[in-house]
Motif scaffolding. Structure first.
Motif, PDB file in Angstrom:
ATOM      1  N   GLY A 123       0.841  -1.337   0.082  1.00 18.74           N
ATOM      2  CA  GLY A 123       0.733   0.099   0.113  1.00 18.74           C
ATOM      3  C   GLY A 123       0.239   1.358  -0.012  1.00 18.74           C
ATOM      4  O   GLY A 123       0.188   2.698   0.475  1.00 18.74           O
ATOM      5  N   GLY A 124       1.955   0.997  -0.020  1.00 21.96           N
ATOM      6  CA  GLY A 124       2.988   2.285  -0.523  1.00 21.96           C
ATOM      7  C   GLY A 124       4.000   2.588   1.017  1.00 21.96           C
ATOM      8  O   GLY A 124       3.116   2.218   1.926  1.00 21.96           O
ATOM      9  N   TRP A 125       4.680   3.657   1.106  1.00 19.43           N
ATOM     10  CA  TRP A 125       5.549   3.570   2.048  1.00 19.43           C
ATOM     11  C   TRP A 125       4.894   4.389   2.335  1.00 19.43           C
ATOM     12  O   TRP A 125       5.301   4.102   4.228  1.00 19.43           O
ATOM     13  CB  TRP A 125       7.142   4.462   1.096  1.00 19.43           C
ATOM     14  N   ASP A 126       4.026   5.644   2.661  1.00 16.15           N
ATOM     15  CA  ASP A 126       3.310   5.240   3.663  1.00 16.15           C
ATOM     16  C   ASP A 126       2.325   5.067   4.445  1.00 16.15           C
ATOM     17  O   ASP A 126       0.953   5.892   5.524  1.00 16.15           O
ATOM     18  CB  ASP A 126       2.606   7.397   2.806  1.00 16.15           C
ATOM     19  N   ARG A 127       1.725   4.343   4.315  1.00 14.66           N
ATOM     20  CA  ARG A 127       0.711   3.312   5.118  1.00 14.66           C
ATOM     21  C   ARG A 127       0.910   2.838   6.121  1.00 14.66           C
ATOM     22  O   ARG A 127       2.585   2.697   6.343  1.00 14.66           O
ATOM     23  CB  ARG A 127       0.540   2.003   4.018  1.00 14.66           C
ATOM     24  N   GLU A 128       0.149   3.303   7.265  1.00 17.73           N
ATOM     25  CA  GLU A 128       0.847   3.088   8.727  1.00 17.73           C
ATOM     26  C   GLU A 128       0.248   1.258   9.393  1.00 17.73           C
ATOM     27  O   GLU A 128      -0.076   0.669   8.102  1.00 17.73           O
ATOM     28  CB  GLU A 128      -0.280   3.995   9.198  1.00 17.73           C
ATOM     29  N   VAL A 129       1.308   1.221   9.945  1.00 26.65           N
ATOM     30  CA  VAL A 129       1.554  -0.668   9.873  1.00 26.65           C
ATOM     31  C   VAL A 129      -0.002  -0.818  10.874  1.00 26.65           C
ATOM     32  O   VAL A 129      -0.387  -2.112  10.792  1.00 26.65           O
ATOM     33  CB  VAL A 129       2.637  -0.626  11.302  1.00 26.65           C
ATOM     34  N   GLY A 130      -0.744  -0.179  12.150  1.00 23.07           N
ATOM     35  CA  GLY A 130      -1.810  -0.484  12.857  1.00 23.07           C
ATOM     36  C   GLY A 130      -2.908  -1.195  12.326  1.00 23.07           C
ATOM     37  O   GLY A 130      -3.353  -3.556  12.468  1.00 23.07           O
ATOM     38  N   PRO A 131      -3.965  -1.161  11.016  1.00 23.37           N
ATOM     39  CA  PRO A 131      -4.770  -1.949  10.107  1.00 23.37           C
ATOM     40  C   PRO A 131      -3.850  -3.481   9.322  1.00 23.37           C
ATOM     41  O   PRO A 131      -4.826  -3.626   8.632  1.00 23.37           O
ATOM     42  CB  PRO A 131      -5.409  -0.367   8.946  1.00 23.37           C
ATOM     43  N   MET A 132      -2.346  -2.666   8.971  1.00 14.62           N
ATOM     44  CA  MET A 132      -2.271  -4.303   8.594  1.00 14.62           C
ATOM     45  C   MET A 132      -2.373  -5.468   9.022  1.00 14.62           C
ATOM     46  O   MET A 132      -3.075  -6.231  10.534  1.00 14.62           O
ATOM     47  CB  MET A 132      -0.021  -4.289   8.346  1.00 14.62           C
ATOM     48  N   SER A 133      -2.681  -6.645   8.027  1.00 16.13           N
ATOM     49  CA  SER A 133      -3.050  -8.125   8.415  1.00 16.13           C
ATOM     50  C   SER A 133      -1.869  -8.522   9.485  1.00 16.13           C
ATOM     51  O   SER A 133      -0.561  -8.169   9.085  1.00 16.13           O
ATOM     52  CB  SER A 133      -3.169  -7.967   7.361  1.00 16.13           C
ATOM     53  N   GLY A 134      -1.739  -9.665   9.897  1.00 17.52           N
ATOM     54  CA  GLY A 134      -0.589  -9.737  10.487  1.00 17.52           C
ATOM     55  C   GLY A 134       0.124 -10.769   9.721  1.00 17.52           C
ATOM     56  O   GLY A 134       1.777 -10.799  10.074  1.00 17.52           O
ATOM     57  N   GLY A 135      -0.300 -11.121   8.479  1.00 16.44           N
ATOM     58  CA  GLY A 135       0.888 -11.919   7.410  1.00 16.44           C
ATOM     59  C   GLY A 135       1.470 -10.798   6.673  1.00 16.44           C
ATOM     60  O   GLY A 135       3.229 -10.579   6.594  1.00 16.44           O
ATOM     61  N   GLU A 136       0.765  -9.143   6.758  1.00 14.23           N
ATOM     62  CA  GLU A 136       2.074  -7.941   6.277  1.00 14.23           C
ATOM     63  C   GLU A 136       2.504  -7.731   7.089  1.00 14.23           C
ATOM     64  O   GLU A 136       3.793  -7.010   7.345  1.00 14.23           O
ATOM     65  CB  GLU A 136       1.162  -6.852   5.902  1.00 14.23           C
ATOM     66  N   ARG A 137       2.610  -7.784   8.224  1.00  9.91           N
ATOM     67  CA  ARG A 137       3.581  -7.190   9.874  1.00  9.91           C
ATOM     68  C   ARG A 137       4.542  -7.798   9.511  1.00  9.91           C
ATOM     69  O   ARG A 137       4.889  -6.960  10.464  1.00  9.91           O
ATOM     70  CB  ARG A 137       2.118  -6.853  10.803  1.00  9.91           C
ATOM     71  N   ARG A 138       4.263  -9.229   9.420  1.00  6.20           N
ATOM     72  CA  ARG A 138       5.432 -10.728   9.774  1.00  6.20           C
ATOM     73  C   ARG A 138       6.612  -9.805   8.388  1.00  6.20           C
ATOM     74  O   ARG A 138       7.696  -9.834   8.714  1.00  6.20           O
ATOM     75  CB  ARG A 138       4.879 -11.299  10.085  1.00  6.20           C
ATOM     76  N   ARG A 139       5.876  -9.710   7.404  1.00  8.66           N
ATOM     77  CA  ARG A 139       6.707  -9.718   6.256  1.00  8.66           C
ATOM     78  C   ARG A 139       7.792  -8.009   6.713  1.00  8.66           C
ATOM     79  O   ARG A 139       8.515  -8.223   5.807  1.00  8.66           O
ATOM     80  CB  ARG A 139       5.992  -9.518   5.151  1.00  8.66           C
TER      81      ARG A 139
END
Length: 610
Positions: A123-139
Motif C-alpha cells: 500500500g505504499g511507503w506512507d501506509r501505517e502499520v496499525g490496520p495491516m494484517s498479521g501476515g503483512e506485519r510479519r513481512r
C-alpha cells in the motif's frame, strides 16, 4: 585453517520455567558461519533458548559469553511494531533514499518480501502499520531485520504467514546471499523443507538438553536413527517413526530436488526392508469400498469471491483415495475452494456433484469449535465423538490415537480450556479422525504444530483410507502427505503440477517475468488416478542416464573401499598425530568426491526412472 570464532556461547546454563527445567547445565555455542536450525516439541524451550542467546531472557544459573562487538537481531513470534509507524519507518528507518536505493542487497530484500522497491504490495511507503494484517506485519518485521543485517540473526518461526514462494525466497537469501565472514543464523521453525535448505547444523532441544547434529533436517533424522540404534534406545515407537521419516527422505521429492547431506550407503542400510510410507494401491482399494467411484466432481465451475472471479469454468474430478495438495499465493482462493467442495460456498455457474456415501470433515484454521468443551478433559472430548476407530486396517482406541499425536496418559486428563494452541490443534485433528470421515480436508494443518507432531500426523494419515485434500504453505508436508499438487495462480484456472511445488515456483517466476500475464493455461486435473506422471524424457536421455548411474555406482564402490582402507589405517596410526592428520584430510577429500557423485546419481535416477 583456524577454528571458527565463537559469537555467543552458553556456559553451564540452567533455565527454569516454573517447575520445568528447560536447560540443565548446558554448554553450547554459535560459531562464525553457523546456520543452525532448532527443533523440538512445543513447550520444550526453543523460544526460551533464543531469548537467552539474544539476552532478553536471563539464566537461572551459568553464564552467556558474547564476543565483543557482535550485533544481534531477533524476529520473535510476538509482533512488537508501533501501530502508528509507516512502512518506511519500520523497514528503512533513518536510511536516506539514495542509500537504500543504491544498495542491491536492500533492493533484493524489498523485492523478495514486500513485492518491490516502491512497496506497492503493502500500500505504499506512507501506509501505517496499525490496520495491516498479521501476515503483512510479519513481512515488514522480517524485511526490517534483514535490512539491518545483524551479525547474529535469530529467527523464531520466520515462515509463519509466508506463502510457498516467500519461503523459497527467504531460504535462498539466507543460504546463498546473506552468509559472510563474522555472521551466523539461529532459526526455530517447523518447516522441514526450510530447515534442510538453510541449516548447516541442527540443535534439538529436549528434556533440558541441547543435542547437536551436523547438517540440516535430513542429516538430523539419519543421525538420530543411528544414535538410537547404537544406544539401543527403548523408545521403539519414536525410533520407528524416525526410520519411516528417513525412508521418505530417501524416496521422496526433497531428496531428489536438493543436495543430499548424508551417505546413500548408510541410509540404504538403515531403511533396508522399510516399506514405502503408504501402500497406495491398498489404500485406494479400501477408499473405493468406503466411497464408491464417485467422490467430488466440480463440473464447469465458476467461483466468485465478491466481484472477483477465482475460478472460471473449471472441471476437477476427485476420486476415491486421491491425495491432492493445493498451493497458491495468499488470497488466491485456496480456503474458498475447500468451502466450495464442502458445499458451503455457492457456485456462480457449473455444478458440484458429491458422492452418495461421502462424509467430509475439515480441519479449519479456527479453534472456536472447542470452546463449548473448555471444561471437559481431553479424553472425554475425544470419546464424546467415538471410543474406537479403524486406521491402517486395525482398530485403534481413542486413548491410543491421542497418545500417538502427543497426548500422554497424564495429559489426556487435562482440561481442554488449559491446552496450548498447538495442543488444541492436535485435539481438533483427533476428534475429526474419530468421527470416521472418508474425505478429509486440511486447511493449513501445520499452524501451531511442532515437527514431532507433524511427523506423527503424517504417520497416522499414511494408514488412513480416504480422499485427502491439503492446503498448506509447508512444501515438505505437501510433498510428504499428498501424491499430486494443483495450483491457483490467479488466472481463474486450476493448474495440475506434475513437477510438484518446484513447477509452481517456476510458473510464478514466469508470471512475474511476463509482467503479471499468466502463462498459457494448462488443463485442469481430472480422473481418479494416483500420482501425476513424471516428466517425459526421450529414449536417448533415459539410456544416457542409465549409463551415468552405472558409472557413478562403480565410482561410489571404489570410494567406499578407499574410505574403509583409510579407516583401518587411522586405527593403526592412532598414536602418530602427523600421519593421522594426513589420513583425516584424505578422508575429507573422499567425502567431498562422494557427495558430488551422490548428487549426480540422484539427478540421473530421476531421468532413468522417467
Amino acid at each position: 585453517m583456524p577454528a571458527p570464532a565463537s559469537l555467543v556461547a552458553l556456559d553451564h546454563a540452567h533455565l527454569l520455567a516454573g517447575t520445568q527445567v528447560l536447560l540443565d547445565d548446558e554448554s553450547v555455542g554459535v560459531l562464525d558461519g553457523d546456520r543452525i536450525g532448532v527443533v523440538g516439541r512445543n513447550g520444550g524451550g526453543k523460544s526460551s533458548l533464543l531469548g537467552v542467546v539474544v539476552g532478553t531472557r536471563p539464566l537461572d544459573g551459568g553464564r552467556v559469553i558474547r564476543t565483543g562487538g557482535v550485533t544481534t537481531g531477533m524476529l520473535g513470534q510476538v509482533d512488537a511494531l508501533d501501530p502508528r509507524a509507516t512502512v518506511a519507518d519500520v523497514v528503512l528507518g533513518d536510511l536516506a533514499e539514495h542509500e537504500w536505493a543504491g544498495d542491491a542487497r536492500v533492493r533484493e530484500i524489498l523485492a523478495g518480501l514486500l513485492g518491490g522497491t516502491d512497496a506497492q504490495a503493502l500500500g505504499g511507503w506512507d501506509r501505517e502499520v496499525g490496520p495491516m494484517s498479521g501476515g503483512e506485519r510479519r513481512r515488514l518485521a522480517l524485511a526490517a531485520l534483514l535490512v539491518q543485517d545483524p551479525d547474529l540473526l535469530v529467527l523464531d518461526e520466520p515462515t509463519n504467514h509466508l506463502d510457498v514462494e516467500g519461503v523459497a525466497w527467504l531460504a535462498s537469501y539466507l543460504s546463498t546471499k546473506r552468509p559472510r565472514p563474522g555472521n551466523a543464523l539461529l532459526v526455530v521453525t517447523h518447516d522441514r523443507w526450510f530447515l534442510d535448505a538453510v541449516s548447516t547444523r541442527t540443535w534439538e532441544v529436549a528434556d533440558g538438553h541441547v543435542h547437536t547434529y551436523e547438517g540440516g533436517y535430513a542429516a538430523y533424522v539419519l543421525a538420530k536413527v543411528e544414535r538410537a540404534r547404537v544406544a539401543q534406545v527403548t523408545e521403539e515407537r519414536r525410533a520407528n517413526l524416525a526410520r519411516k521419516e528417513l525412508a521418505w527422505l530417501r524416496r521422496g521429492a526433497p531428496a531428489r530436488t536438493s543436495k543430499p547431506r548424508f551417505r546413500i550407503e548408510a541410509a540404504n542400510q538403515l531403511i533396508e526392508g522399510e516399506p514405502p510410507p503408504r501402500d497406495t494401491v491398498e489404500l485406494v482399494r479400501f477408499a473405493t469400498t468406503r466411497l464408491g467411484k464417485d467422490v467430488l466432481d466440480l463440473l464447469d465451475a465458476t467461483v466468485l469471491a465478491g466481484e472477483k472471479t477465482l475460478l472460471d469454468k473449471v472441471t476437477w474430478r476427485i476420486g476415491p483415495g486421491d491425495r491432492y495438495g493445493i498451493v497458491g499465493v495468499n488470497g488466491a482462493g485456496k480456503s474458498t475452494l475447500l468451502r466450495v467442495l464442502q458445499g458451503h460456498h455457492p457456485l456462480a455457474a457449473g455444478k458440484l456433484k458429491t458422492g452418495k456415501t461421502v462424509k467430509i470433515a475439515c480441519l479449519t484454521q479456527e479453534l472456536r469449535e472447542l470452546e463449548p468443551l473448555a471444561g471437559w478433559t481431553v479424553i472425554d472430548a475425544i470419546t464424546e465423538v467415538r471410543s474406537f476407530t479403524t486406521i491402517g486396517g486395525k482398530e485403534v482406541s481413542a486413548s491410543s490415537l491421542a497418545q500417538r499425536l502427543g497426548f500422554s496418559g497424564g495429559r489426556q486428563q487435562s482440561r481442554v480450556g488449559d491446552l496450548s494452541g498447538g495442543e488444541r490443534r492436535r485435539l481438533q485433528f483427533v476428534r475429526l479422525l474419530m468421527d470416521e470421515p472418508n474425505v478429509l480436508l486440511l486447511d493449513e494443518p501445520t499452524n501451531d504444530l511442532d515437527i514431532d507432531t507433524l511427523t506423527s500426523m503424517e504417520d497416522v494419515l499414511d494408514g488412513w483410507a480416504g480422499t485427502l485434500i491439503v492446503v498448506s504453505h509447508d512444501r515438505y508436508l505437501l510433498e510428504r502427505m499428498t501424491d499430486r499438487q494443483v495450483a491457483l495462480l490467479g488466472d481463474r484456472a486450476l493448474r495440475d503440477l506434475p513437477g510438484g511445488v518446484e513447477q509452481y515456483l517456476e510458473l510464478r517466476q514466469q508470471l512475474r517475468a511476463s509482467g503479471g500475464a499468466a502463462p498459457a493455461r494448462a488443463a485442469a486435473p481430472a480422473g481418479t488416478g494416483g500420482p501425476a506422471a513424471a516428466a517425459a524424457y526421450t529414449p536417448a536421455q533415459v539410456r544416457e542416464a542409465r549409463k551415468t548411474l552405472a558409472r557413478v555406482e562403480k565410482a561410489l564402490d571404489r570410494i567406499h573401499a578407499e574410505e574403509a582402507l583409510v579407516h583401518e589405517q587411522m586405527v593403526q596410526v592412532s598414536t602418530d598425530p602427523a600421519r593421522l592428520a594426513e589420513l583425516t584430510e584424505a578422508l575429507r577429500t573422499l567425502g567431498e568426491q562422494e557427495e558430488a557423485l551422490e548428487l549426480e546419481w540422484l539427478e540421473a535416477s530421476d531421468v532413468a526412472e522417467g
